[in-house]
Scaffold this active site. Structure first.
Site, PDB file in Angstrom:
ATOM      1  CB  CYS A 137      18.024   2.382   6.641  1.00  0.00           C
ATOM      2  SG  CYS A 137      16.782   1.103   6.833  1.00  0.00           S
ATOM      3  CG  HIS A 276      17.329   4.466   3.261  1.00  0.00           C
ATOM      4  ND1 HIS A 276      17.612   3.259   2.669  1.00  0.00           N
ATOM      5  CD2 HIS A 276      16.326   4.230   4.153  1.00  0.00           C
ATOM      6  CE1 HIS A 276      16.821   2.332   3.183  1.00  0.00           C
ATOM      7  NE2 HIS A 276      16.030   2.899   4.076  1.00  0.00           N
ATOM      8  CG  ASN A 306      13.945   0.078   2.942  1.00  0.00           C
ATOM      9  OD1 ASN A 306      15.157  -0.101   2.980  1.00  0.00           O
ATOM     10  ND2 ASN A 306      13.283   0.689   3.915  1.00  0.00           N
TER      11      ASN A 306
HETATM   12  N1  COA Z   1      -1.969  -3.147   1.193  1.00  0.00           N
HETATM   13  C1  COA Z   1      -3.224  -2.655   1.327  1.00  0.00           C
HETATM   14  N2  COA Z   1      -3.630  -1.997   2.411  1.00  0.00           N
HETATM   15  C2  COA Z   1      -2.747  -1.803   3.396  1.00  0.00           C
HETATM   16  C3  COA Z   1      -1.431  -2.286   3.317  1.00  0.00           C
HETATM   17  C4  COA Z   1      -1.065  -2.986   2.168  1.00  0.00           C
HETATM   18  N3  COA Z   1       0.180  -3.487   1.990  1.00  0.00           N
HETATM   19  N4  COA Z   1      -0.778  -1.940   4.434  1.00  0.00           N
HETATM   20  C5  COA Z   1      -1.650  -1.281   5.210  1.00  0.00           C
HETATM   21  N5  COA Z   1      -2.841  -1.181   4.575  1.00  0.00           N
HETATM   22  C6  COA Z   1      -4.060  -0.555   5.034  1.00  0.00           C
HETATM   23  C7  COA Z   1      -4.119  -0.437   6.539  1.00  0.00           C
HETATM   24  O1  COA Z   1      -4.614  -1.613   7.115  1.00  0.00           O
HETATM   25  C8  COA Z   1      -5.053   0.731   6.703  1.00  0.00           C
HETATM   26  O2  COA Z   1      -6.356   0.274   6.527  1.00  0.00           O
HETATM   27  P1  COA Z   1      -7.555   0.861   7.445  1.00  0.00           P
HETATM   28  O3  COA Z   1      -7.574   2.330   7.159  1.00  0.00           O
HETATM   29  O4  COA Z   1      -8.736   0.124   6.944  1.00  0.00           O
HETATM   30  O5  COA Z   1      -7.152   0.538   8.849  1.00  0.00           O
HETATM   31  C9  COA Z   1      -4.709   1.629   5.527  1.00  0.00           C
HETATM   32  O6  COA Z   1      -4.062   0.792   4.559  1.00  0.00           O
HETATM   33  C10 COA Z   1      -3.786   2.752   5.906  1.00  0.00           C
HETATM   34  O7  COA Z   1      -2.700   2.174   6.646  1.00  0.00           O
HETATM   35  P2  COA Z   1      -1.535   3.043   7.202  1.00  0.00           P
HETATM   36  O8  COA Z   1      -0.603   2.192   7.976  1.00  0.00           O
HETATM   37  O9  COA Z   1      -2.150   4.233   7.892  1.00  0.00           O
HETATM   38  O10 COA Z   1      -0.862   3.505   5.831  1.00  0.00           O
HETATM   39  P3  COA Z   1       0.146   4.645   5.574  1.00  0.00           P
HETATM   40  O11 COA Z   1      -0.445   5.685   4.728  1.00  0.00           O
HETATM   41  O12 COA Z   1       0.820   5.100   6.825  1.00  0.00           O
HETATM   42  O13 COA Z   1       1.242   3.879   4.711  1.00  0.00           O
HETATM   43  C11 COA Z   1       3.441   2.976   4.903  1.00  0.00           C
HETATM   44  C12 COA Z   1       1.966   2.807   5.284  1.00  0.00           C
HETATM   45  C13 COA Z   1       4.206   1.865   5.582  1.00  0.00           C
HETATM   46  C14 COA Z   1       3.578   2.842   3.409  1.00  0.00           C
HETATM   47  C15 COA Z   1       3.900   4.376   5.366  1.00  0.00           C
HETATM   48  O14 COA Z   1       3.573   4.577   6.721  1.00  0.00           O
HETATM   49  C16 COA Z   1       5.362   4.573   5.186  1.00  0.00           C
HETATM   50  O15 COA Z   1       5.845   4.668   4.094  1.00  0.00           O
HETATM   51  N6  COA Z   1       6.132   4.677   6.307  1.00  0.00           N
HETATM   52  C17 COA Z   1       7.569   4.760   6.241  1.00  0.00           C
HETATM   53  C18 COA Z   1       8.105   3.361   6.169  1.00  0.00           C
HETATM   54  C19 COA Z   1       9.556   3.313   5.848  1.00  0.00           C
HETATM   55  O16 COA Z   1      10.009   3.949   4.940  1.00  0.00           O
HETATM   56  N7  COA Z   1      10.273   2.496   6.614  1.00  0.00           N
HETATM   57  C20 COA Z   1      11.635   2.256   6.435  1.00  0.00           C
HETATM   58  C21 COA Z   1      12.421   3.430   6.885  1.00  0.00           C
HETATM   59  S1  COA Z   1      14.112   3.032   6.864  1.00  0.00           S
END
Ligand code: COA
Length: 413
Positions: A137, A276, A306
């Site tokens: 990215c 980004h 993204n």
């Molecule tokens: N829809 C609904 N629920 C979802 C889900 C979705 N698409 N994805 C995950 N969940 C659930 C999980 O299973 C978890 O459930 P649980 O508590 O029952 O186990 C809950 O939501 C929380 O999951 P978690 O992974 O802890 O969520 P989060 O708050 O960390 O958000 C992201 C996930 C991916 C949105 C977040 O971590 C993020 O933005 N990370 C950066 C990613 C990024 O930008 N990557 C590219 C960089 S170049």
């Protein structure tokens, strides 16, 4: 759309290393921009039919509402080429004016040849070198850094830096933690050399490979390629979402501050920041970390998700088309992602909106595209024909005799 920069006269006089003698300080100006996204839209509601998710969750956690998905006929190359053609149009340059094409991509069509070479051929950029850049990215910022350095050295006059992705082809559509994030598209800029100050003022690049497995697409790993052992799961994106979130919020402000310091500037000097487009929450954090109003951080993540290396040039093209930038404005770019790698660039905007309407260059540009279109099958046919030439047939016959003799000698021994 922009006033064409005066190109430095191409002299035949070269230093021992092949570079043009540096008589004056050169600057790398951003003179063209363009974007291309597939027309197919995949909304959060559409995703509800694919994985167990919902619009509220995706919007609250990421700010994404929809993303574009490439159709079968669309490729990283085709999207990159369209974006590049638009950027050439804005810069009012011909493909043959381009000295270097860099395609930053995490989804190249092949490990080699580079996607950049395919774009070079489609554009008919006959005097350009071309290579792909792998920095996930952050790739576009890395590309701007590389191309502007060559321009400032006086080695080249004009470069196309493109970010292009077809991430939908490598997303695990059963993993709701990742498939909701990514989209397809391409953005391109033209960088041009000039003696007038401005353009890319500073840039910094950083990496921390200890986090290599926090965000990875293992296919191109030389250790375990899915092509070797048929493990198709190697052809999928894996992500430690929380870890990547922590990393991104840490580096987004710091890296831009470092690049600004290098240019003797502070965040207050920034008219616009284009980070980004990974996640709205990460971008909101950038405004806080830099202590600038949120409206100075450009965001379109809501519409495209993204798009990895393509996200910054797509946002830049949109911002420029919406006249969010005027001459003298300072623009900050910041990329972060797989590697882990990150980087930032500070650019003084110097592009002046030009007179609307077609220019003579438009016709010449179209004729160069047409020439490239005709040249490709002709050259490829000619290469096949060469295999049938009497000389080639004689050589193959000679080689076969030589191989037979070597084989019979070894059996006699
Ligand atoms: N829809 C609904 N629920 C979802 C889900 C979705 N698409 N994805 C995950 N969940 C659930 C999980 O299973 C978890 O459930 P649980 O508590 O029952 O186990 C809950 O939501 C929380 O999951 P978690 O992974 O802890 O969520 P989060 O708050 O960390 O958000 C992201 C996930 C991916 C949105 C977040 O971590 C993020 O933005 N990370 C950066 C990613 C990024 O930008 N990557 C590219 C960089 S170049």
């Amino acid at each position: 759309m922009t006033e064409q920069l005066t190109r430095s006269p191409r002299t035949n006089h070269r230093n021992l290393n092949g570079a043009r003698p540096r008589t004056t300080v050169r600057y790398a100006h951003l003179t063209g921009w363009g974007m291309e996204v597939p027309s197919q839209v995949l909304s959060n509601t559409d995703l509800e039919a694919i994985v167990d998710t919902n619009d509220d969750w995706i919007t609250a956690r990421t700010g994404i509402k929809e993303r574009r998905i490439a159709e079968q006929r669309e490729t990283t190359t085709s999207l990159a080429t369209r974006a590049a053609q638009k950027a050439l149009g804005v810069a009012n340059l011909l493909p043959s004016d381009i000295d270097l094409i860099i395609v930053a991509t995490a989804t190249p069509e092949h490990i080699f040849p580079s996607t950049a070479s395919l774009v070079q051929d489609l554009l008919g950029a006959r005097d350009a070198g071309a290579f792909d850049l792998s920095a996930a990215c952050s790739g576009f910022v890395y590309g701007v850094d590389m191309a502007s350095a060559k321009i400032r050295l006086g080695e080249i006059d004009a470069a196309l830096v493109i970010g292009a992705e077809t991430l939908s082809r490598v997303v695990d559509w059963s993993d709701r933690g990742t498939c909701i994030l990514f989209g397809d598209g391409a953005g391109a800029v033209v960088l041009q050399g000039s003696d007038a100050p401005g353009g890319v003022l500073s840039s910094i690049l950083r990496s921390d490979g200890s986090g290599w497995d926090m965000l990875t697409l293992p296919t191109v790993s030389s250790r375990d390629t899915y092509l070797q052992d048929g493990q198709h799961e190697m052809h999928r994106i894996y992500m430690d979402g929380k870890g990547v979130y922590r990393f991104a919020t840490r580096v987004i402000g710091d890296s831009l501050r470092t690049a600004l310091e290098k240019a003797n500037m502070t965040p207050e000097d920034l008219a616009l920041v284009i980070p980004h487009q990974a996640n709205q929450r990460i971008m909101d954090h950038a405004a806080k970390a830099l202590k600038i109003p949120a409206d100075r951080v450009y965001s379109n993540v809501e519409r495209y998700g993204n798009t990895s290396a393509a996200s910054i040039p797509i946002a830049l093209a949109e911002a420029a088309d919406k006249n969010r930038l005027k001459p003298g404005d300072v623009l900050g770019l910041v990329g972060f992602g797989g590697g882990l790698a990150w980087g930032a660039a500070v650019i003084e905007w110097t592009a002046v909106p030009g007179k609307p309407g077609y220019s003579i260059t438009w016709g010449r540009r179209q004729s160069e595209y047409a020439r490239a279109w005709v040249r490709r099958p002709v050259v490829r046919f000619w290469r096949r024909l060469m295999l049938l030439s009497p000389r080639a047939i004689f050589r193959r016959w000679q080689r076969r005799i030589h191989q037979r003799r070597a084989a019979s000698n070894s059996t006699q021994e």
